[in-house]
Design an enzyme around this catalytic site. Structure first.
Site, PDB file in Angstrom:
ATOM      1  N   LYS A  49      57.856   9.504 -63.975  1.00 34.60           N
ATOM      2  CA  LYS A  49      57.985   9.519 -62.522  1.00 34.60           C
ATOM      3  C   LYS A  49      57.107   8.444 -61.895  1.00 34.60           C
ATOM      4  CE  LYS A  49      54.391  13.029 -61.922  1.00 34.60           C
ATOM      5  NZ  LYS A  49      54.030  14.332 -61.342  1.00 34.60           N
ATOM      6  N   TYR A  93      35.972 -10.502 -43.191  1.00 31.33           N
ATOM      7  CA  TYR A  93      36.039  -9.876 -41.874  1.00 31.33           C
ATOM      8  C   TYR A  93      34.778  -9.073 -41.573  1.00 31.33           C
ATOM      9  CZ  TYR A  93      41.029 -10.976 -41.818  1.00 31.33           C
ATOM     10  OH  TYR A  93      42.242 -11.624 -41.830  1.00 31.33           O
ATOM     11  N   HIS A 143      53.584  24.785 -64.799  1.00 28.89           N
ATOM     12  CA  HIS A 143      52.654  23.654 -64.788  1.00 28.89           C
ATOM     13  C   HIS A 143      51.229  24.176 -64.698  1.00 28.89           C
ATOM     14  CE1 HIS A 143      51.580  19.479 -64.469  1.00 28.89           C
ATOM     15  NE2 HIS A 143      50.875  19.690 -63.370  1.00 28.89           N
ATOM     16  N   ARG A 194      54.855  18.141 -72.256  1.00 30.60           N
ATOM     17  CA  ARG A 194      55.097  17.034 -71.326  1.00 30.60           C
ATOM     18  C   ARG A 194      53.924  16.069 -71.368  1.00 30.60           C
ATOM     19  NH1 ARG A 194      55.982  21.665 -68.419  1.00 30.60           N
ATOM     20  NH2 ARG A 194      54.150  21.262 -67.119  1.00 30.60           N
ATOM     21  N   ARG A 209      52.700  26.078 -56.050  1.00 32.57           N
ATOM     22  CA  ARG A 209      53.367  24.931 -55.452  1.00 32.57           C
ATOM     23  C   ARG A 209      54.847  25.276 -55.254  1.00 32.57           C
ATOM     24  NH1 ARG A 209      51.939  19.237 -58.224  1.00 32.57           N
ATOM     25  NH2 ARG A 209      53.175  20.126 -59.918  1.00 32.57           N
ATOM     26  N   CYS A 249      40.600  -8.172 -48.143  1.00 33.82           N
ATOM     27  CA  CYS A 249      41.584  -8.560 -47.135  1.00 33.82           C
ATOM     28  C   CYS A 249      42.979  -8.117 -47.573  1.00 33.82           C
ATOM     29  CB  CYS A 249      41.567 -10.072 -46.935  1.00 33.82           C
ATOM     30  SG  CYS A 249      39.927 -10.756 -46.571  1.00 33.82           S
ATOM     31  N   MET A 250      43.969  -8.346 -46.727  1.00 31.67           N
ATOM     32  CA  MET A 250      45.328  -7.957 -47.066  1.00 31.67           C
ATOM     33  C   MET A 250      45.841  -8.693 -48.299  1.00 31.67           C
ATOM     34  SD  MET A 250      48.844  -8.092 -44.799  1.00 31.67           S
ATOM     35  CE  MET A 250      48.304  -6.855 -43.624  1.00 31.67           C
ATOM     36  N   ASP A 251      45.476  -9.981 -48.437  1.00 27.74           N
ATOM     37  CA  ASP A 251      46.054 -10.814 -49.486  1.00 27.74           C
ATOM     38  C   ASP A 251      45.020 -11.510 -50.371  1.00 27.74           C
ATOM     39  OD1 ASP A 251      48.735 -10.515 -48.179  1.00 27.74           O
ATOM     40  OD2 ASP A 251      47.733 -11.697 -46.628  1.00 27.74           O
TER      41      ASP A 251
END
Length: 370
Positions: A36, A261, A164, A220, A134, A308-310
């Site tokens: 998953k 920043y 589970h 599992r 759950r 930073c973002m990038d």
């Protein structure tokens, strides 16, 4: 490929980890590989193929769309959808030949209708809630009632039941032993009203290694498939992901100059700053500001200032020869050092699972030993 910011996925490690898990279960006990969340960030299709090659007999996903992706890739083994579905998803589950978790009458009826419309019987596994609280049926009466309903309807077929474990990775065994006892009780209740044999499974990764009495018909394998134990003492696994980038710029700043920043970092000495083209848009978490590090030339380089973002900036003052173009390891090994998902999780106050799922879709996965 236009970027050198990539996740290298070692499929030989996936195969190795399957073999390690199978060594812990008795002959005849099946292994379900949990793929998953895009194979915990590793890529569901390549991981699934490698796991099946190494001996896994079944796959698990969280939502139907993940199972559909595997079917579209030509994978034909049984695939269990672990999560509850909206009733509108039932036709897709039927068309793609997925096995669906059920725990209430409405979804069973929706799957029955979908099975009739497509001319195939939809396999279902009853979810047993033994303490996770759950999803799942909780009492013997509920388990029997749902079993009778499944057996009475066309288009659906009961092929399994499972639970589970909530605390199998913890030292205190009380909760897990109680869950195993409840699981056996609920399985017996189902057997009282269902004439045929079905697959019973309770052991997640932690229980696979620590509770052989919970192995039942199938176990599992989740986090261990990717090389990380859910608790200490589980040896022999090999991490499969290595996240790397290449430096794009190196410069020296003077004492008093600030970085990134908000100027959170202020140089106290002449400091060599390396810029690396990865940031929180790539999944390299902003929370690593001021607490993370990377590997450059086999040595640790602390992050300077805000992520930073990038881009991130790191301190390579103490790393002789560090320069533009150097490989930078964000996660994984370089030289004699390693940044593990567990270590990074410690910096972030989270778990290795979340770290492995973090690299975003704009980070290409590159596979080796395929």
């Amino acid at each position: 490929m236009q970027r050198h910011t990539i996740c290298e996925i070692d499929l030989s490690a996936i195969r190795h980890n399957v073999r390690v898990m199978k060594e812990h279960v008795a002959d005849g006990v099946k292994l379900m590989a949990v793929v998953k969340a895009n194979g915990y960030g590793h890529g569901a299709v390549p991981v699934a193929r490698a796991a099946l090659e190494a001996g896994a007999e079944m796959l698990a996903v969280a939502i139907p769309e993940e199972g559909m992706e595997l079917r579209d890739a030509g994978i034909t083994v049984p695939i269990l959808v672990l999560g509850g579905i909206e009733e509108e998803a039932a036709p897709a589950v039927a068309r793609y030949g997925l096995t669906q978790v059920v725990f209430d009458e409405a979804r069973v009826r929706a799957l029955s209708r979908a099975g009739e419309e497509t001319g195939r019987r939809v396999g279902v596994h009853i979810k047993l809630d033994t303490g996770m609280n759950r999803i799942g049926v909780r009492t013997q009466e509920e388990a029997k009632a749902l079993t009778r309903q499944i057996d009475s309807l066309p288009g659906v077929e009961l092929t399994g039941c499972f639970t589970h474990m909530a605390t199998a990775d913890e030292e205190d065994q009380t909760g897990t032993l109680t869950q195993i006892e409840r699981f056996e009780t609920l399985c017996a209740a189902i057997a009282q009203v269902h004439p045929g044999r079905i697959l019973r499974h309770a052991a997640n990764t932690a229980a696979l290694f620590r509770y052989p009495q919970a192995h039942a018909d199938m176990v599992r394998g989740g986090i261990a498939l990717y090389g990380y134990p859910p608790a200490p003492g589980m040896e022999g696994l090999r991490p499969a992901m290595r996240w790397t980038a290449h430096a794009v710029y190196v410069k020296t700043i003077e004492p008093g100059e600030r970085v990134s920043y908000g100027g959170l970092f202020t140089a106290q000495r002449p400091t060599r700053v390396m810029t690396v083209p990865v940031g929180y848009a790539d999944g390299y978490r902003r929370a690593l500001t001021g607490r993370g590090c990377v590997l450059v030339r086999g040595r640790r380089a602390p992050i300077l200032g805000r992520v930073c973002m990038d881009q991130i900036m790191v301190d390579v003052t103490e790393i002789p020869g560090a320069r533009e173009g150097d490989e930078v390891v964000l996660l994984g090994a370089q030289g004699e050092d390693q940044i593990s998902a567990e270590e990074m999780a410690g910096w972030l106050d989270t778990i290795s699972y979340e770290v492995l799922c973090s690299p975003s879709g704009r980070v290409p996965r590159v596979y080796r030993n395929a």
